[in-house]
Design a protein around this motif. Structure first.
Motif, short mmCIF file in Angstrom:
data_model
loop_
_atom_site.label_atom_id
_atom_site.label_comp_id
_atom_site.label_asym_id
_atom_site.label_seq_id
_atom_site.Cartn_x
_atom_site.Cartn_y
_atom_site.Cartn_z
N SER A 127 0.92 -1.26 -0.30
CA SER A 127 -0.51 -0.10 -0.12
C SER A 127 1.00 1.33 0.38
CB SER A 127 -0.84 0.04 1.12
OG SER A 127 -1.75 -1.41 1.07
N VAL A 128 1.62 1.71 0.41
CA VAL A 128 2.72 1.98 0.81
C VAL A 128 3.57 3.08 -0.52
CG1 VAL A 128 4.38 3.70 2.10
CG2 VAL A 128 2.61 2.42 2.71
N MET A 129 4.38 1.50 -1.15
CA MET A 129 4.69 2.06 -2.15
C MET A 129 3.26 1.63 -3.56
SD MET A 129 7.83 0.95 -4.04
CE MET A 129 8.77 -0.29 -2.83
N ASP A 130 2.95 1.69 -3.04
CA ASP A 130 1.53 1.89 -4.04
C ASP A 130 1.25 3.98 -4.20
OD1 ASP A 130 1.44 0.07 -5.78
OD2 ASP A 130 -0.34 -0.98 -4.70
N LEU A 131 1.12 3.91 -3.01
CA LEU A 131 1.09 5.08 -2.15
C LEU A 131 2.25 6.37 -2.41
CD1 LEU A 131 -0.83 7.14 -1.08
CD2 LEU A 131 0.15 7.08 1.35
N LEU A 132 3.32 6.01 -2.13
CA LEU A 132 4.40 7.44 -2.65
C LEU A 132 5.29 6.73 -3.04
CD1 LEU A 132 6.77 6.71 0.30
CD2 LEU A 132 4.23 7.98 1.29
N GLY A 133 5.29 4.92 -2.73
CA GLY A 133 6.89 4.45 -3.13
C GLY A 133 8.07 4.70 -4.50
N HIS A 134 6.85 4.00 -4.95
CA HIS A 134 7.41 3.98 -6.46
C HIS A 134 8.12 5.21 -6.94
CE1 HIS A 134 5.74 -0.20 -7.00
NE2 HIS A 134 5.30 0.19 -6.76
N THR A 135 6.95 6.47 -6.58
CA THR A 135 7.46 8.06 -7.01
C THR A 135 8.40 7.98 -6.41
OG1 THR A 135 4.88 8.55 -7.43
CG2 THR A 135 6.35 9.90 -6.90
N GLN A 136 8.52 7.90 -4.42
CA GLN A 136 9.91 9.02 -4.57
C GLN A 136 10.87 7.52 -4.94
OE1 GLN A 136 9.68 11.32 -2.88
NE2 GLN A 136 7.54 11.34 -3.28
N GLU A 157 -3.22 12.48 11.39
CA GLU A 157 -3.86 13.48 10.82
C GLU A 157 -2.90 13.64 9.21
OE1 GLU A 157 -6.46 16.41 11.47
OE2 GLU A 157 -7.72 14.55 13.00
N TRP A 158 -0.98 13.22 9.78
CA TRP A 158 -0.28 12.67 8.43
C TRP A 158 -1.08 13.28 7.05
CZ3 TRP A 158 2.59 10.13 5.43
CH2 TRP A 158 3.34 10.50 4.68
N MET A 159 -0.62 13.53 6.37
CA MET A 159 -0.80 13.15 5.03
C MET A 159 -0.21 13.55 3.72
SD MET A 159 -3.77 12.43 4.89
CE MET A 159 -4.63 12.70 3.28
N PHE A 160 0.23 12.48 3.00
CA PHE A 160 1.90 13.00 1.94
C PHE A 160 0.92 13.97 1.36
CE2 PHE A 160 3.56 11.29 -1.98
CZ PHE A 160 4.41 11.68 -1.33
N ASP A 161 1.89 14.79 1.29
CA ASP A 161 1.38 15.74 -0.23
C ASP A 161 2.37 15.91 -1.01
OD1 ASP A 161 3.75 17.36 1.75
OD2 ASP A 161 2.07 18.50 2.81
N GLY A 162 3.59 15.13 -0.93
CA GLY A 162 4.92 15.01 -1.57
C GLY A 162 5.82 15.65 -1.23
N GLU A 163 5.86 16.27 -0.12
CA GLU A 163 6.90 17.14 0.47
C GLU A 163 7.50 16.28 1.38
OE1 GLU A 163 7.96 20.23 4.40
OE2 GLU A 163 6.57 20.04 3.21
N CYS A 202 10.42 1.07 1.68
CA CYS A 202 9.85 0.65 0.81
C CYS A 202 10.43 0.52 -0.27
CB CYS A 202 9.22 1.87 -0.22
SG CYS A 202 7.27 2.39 0.13
N TRP A 203 12.28 1.15 0.04
CA TRP A 203 13.70 1.04 -0.65
C TRP A 203 14.56 -0.13 0.09
CZ3 TRP A 203 18.46 0.52 1.27
CH2 TRP A 203 19.40 -0.08 -0.04
N LEU A 204 13.92 -0.75 1.44
CA LEU A 204 14.46 -1.68 1.99
C LEU A 204 13.25 -3.14 1.29
CD1 LEU A 204 14.45 -0.45 5.40
CD2 LEU A 204 17.05 -1.79 4.10
N ALA A 205 11.98 -2.65 1.38
CA ALA A 205 11.12 -4.07 0.63
C ALA A 205 11.39 -3.95 -0.71
CB ALA A 205 10.23 -3.30 1.05
N ARG A 206 11.61 -3.29 -1.20
CA ARG A 206 12.11 -3.69 -2.65
C ARG A 206 13.36 -4.20 -2.90
NH1 ARG A 206 13.29 0.90 -6.88
NH2 ARG A 206 15.57 0.94 -5.70
N GLU A 207 15.09 -3.57 -2.57
CA GLU A 207 15.64 -4.21 -1.78
C GLU A 207 16.02 -5.41 -2.06
OE1 GLU A 207 18.14 -3.05 -3.77
OE2 GLU A 207 17.25 -1.36 -4.22
N SER A 208 15.03 -5.81 -0.07
CA SER A 208 15.33 -7.46 -0.13
C SER A 208 14.66 -7.75 -0.98
CB SER A 208 14.79 -6.76 1.37
OG SER A 208 14.90 -6.59 1.79
N GLY A 209 13.55 -7.85 -1.65
CA GLY A 209 12.88 -8.67 -2.16
C GLY A 209 11.20 -9.49 -1.79
N PHE A 210 10.73 -8.06 -1.20
CA PHE A 210 10.07 -8.94 -0.28
C PHE A 210 8.84 -7.98 -1.43
CE2 PHE A 210 11.77 -7.53 3.83
CZ PHE A 210 12.37 -8.57 4.16
#
Length: 103
Positions: free
Chosen positions: A14-23, A70-76, A88-96
């Motif tokens: 979910s986090v990867m889809d929300l912001l991970g890929h872009t970041q 009430e934090w919202m990811f706004d691109g900052e 997200c980086w750790l999940a990707r690099e670890s193959g999770f």
């Protein structure tokens, strides 16, 4: 945070889809972002065992705290966004995220 239904069952995806890929894509052109994410990743590696379940549980708890605040990811690239990007980086690099299993 605008997480889709089912985020608690698969917080890493979910986090990867929300912001991970872009970041993570931004990291290819922004050395400062690489450095900041690397610092957060090192802190995560020092704090928790690095396996799919533990990282997913960490992200789930972190997201719960962010929702309470009430934090919202706004691109900052604030501290929460950097921490989530590091997860997200750790999940990707670890193959999770490669096998399609909940993560």
């Amino acid at each position: 945070m605008n997480l889709q239904e089912g985020w608690a069952a698969s917080p890493l995806r979910s986090v990867m889809d929300l912001l991970g890929h872009t970041q993570l894509d931004r990291m290819t052109t922004e050395p400062g972002l690489v450095s900041a994410v690397d610092q957060h990743a090192a802190e995560l590696r020092d704090a928790i065992p690095m396996d799919r379940e533990t990282l997913g549980d960490y992200v789930l708890g972190f997201l719960d705290e962010l929702r309470d605040r009430e934090w919202m990811f706004d691109g900052e690239l604030d501290a929460p966004a950097l921490r989530l990007t590091a997860a997200c980086w750790l999940a990707r690099e670890s193959g999770f995220l490669e096998d399609g299993l909940p993560a």
